[in-house]
Design a protein around this motif. Sequence first.
Motif, short mmCIF file in Angstrom:
data_model
loop_
_atom_site.label_atom_id
_atom_site.label_comp_id
_atom_site.label_asym_id
_atom_site.label_seq_id
_atom_site.Cartn_x
_atom_site.Cartn_y
_atom_site.Cartn_z
N VAL A 101 15.13 26.99 71.02
CA VAL A 101 14.94 25.72 71.16
C VAL A 101 13.86 25.22 70.24
CG1 VAL A 101 14.33 23.42 72.56
CG2 VAL A 101 15.92 25.47 73.48
N ALA A 102 12.73 25.76 70.32
CA ALA A 102 11.60 25.31 69.31
C ALA A 102 12.20 25.49 67.76
CB ALA A 102 10.37 26.12 69.68
N TRP A 103 12.76 26.53 67.46
CA TRP A 103 13.06 26.88 66.19
C TRP A 103 14.11 25.60 65.74
CZ3 TRP A 103 12.85 30.39 62.30
CH2 TRP A 103 13.67 30.64 61.14
N LEU A 104 14.89 25.29 66.72
CA LEU A 104 15.81 24.10 66.19
C LEU A 104 15.32 22.96 66.15
CD1 LEU A 104 19.17 25.16 68.40
CD2 LEU A 104 18.77 25.46 65.87
N LEU A 105 14.27 22.58 67.16
CA LEU A 105 13.67 21.37 67.33
C LEU A 105 12.55 21.17 66.73
CD1 LEU A 105 15.07 20.45 70.69
CD2 LEU A 105 16.09 19.94 68.69
N GLU A 106 11.72 22.02 66.42
CA GLU A 106 10.28 21.93 65.73
C GLU A 106 10.03 22.13 64.67
OE1 GLU A 106 7.46 23.49 68.38
OE2 GLU A 106 8.40 23.08 70.10
N GLU A 107 9.61 21.47 63.39
CA GLU A 107 9.68 21.70 62.24
C GLU A 107 8.39 22.98 61.99
OE1 GLU A 107 8.88 18.74 59.19
OE2 GLU A 107 9.90 17.25 60.59
N ASP A 108 7.70 22.94 62.53
CA ASP A 108 6.69 23.94 62.02
C ASP A 108 6.66 25.30 63.13
OD1 ASP A 108 5.20 21.95 60.87
OD2 ASP A 108 3.93 21.35 62.68
N ALA A 109 7.54 25.38 63.91
CA ALA A 109 7.95 26.57 64.39
C ALA A 109 8.58 27.69 63.50
CB ALA A 109 8.68 26.45 65.62
N ALA A 110 9.42 27.40 62.71
CA ALA A 110 9.89 28.62 61.75
C ALA A 110 8.87 29.39 61.37
CB ALA A 110 10.77 27.80 60.56
N GLU A 111 7.84 29.05 60.73
CA GLU A 111 6.90 30.03 60.00
C GLU A 111 6.26 30.85 61.06
OE1 GLU A 111 4.16 28.53 57.36
OE2 GLU A 111 5.35 27.01 56.55
N ASP A 112 6.07 30.41 62.23
CA ASP A 112 5.54 31.15 63.25
C ASP A 112 6.31 32.17 63.57
OD1 ASP A 112 3.10 29.77 63.31
OD2 ASP A 112 3.80 28.34 64.65
N PHE A 113 7.60 31.84 63.73
CA PHE A 113 8.71 32.88 64.28
C PHE A 113 8.85 34.15 63.28
CE2 PHE A 113 10.20 29.22 66.98
CZ PHE A 113 9.38 29.42 68.41
#
Length: 62
Positions: free
Chosen positions: A28-40
């Motif tokens: 859900v965070a991957w889809l909805l939060e812009e900054d989550a991608a780099e962390d994941f």
Amino acid sequence: MILTTQANASMEPVHDRMPLILEREEAVAWLLEEDAAEDFLRKSPPLLEHRAEDGQMSLFDL
């Protein structure tokens, strides 16, 4: 879509990349939060466990 990341120590002998599996809340965070991608993408997958019963199968074993 399949996300991949740098292979961890248990996968490196096979390939330099491996699937990145996200937990439900992470997806859900991957889809909805812009900054989550780099962390994941920096997330280190858990090491794989080798068990004796996980041997190679062939069509002739059936």
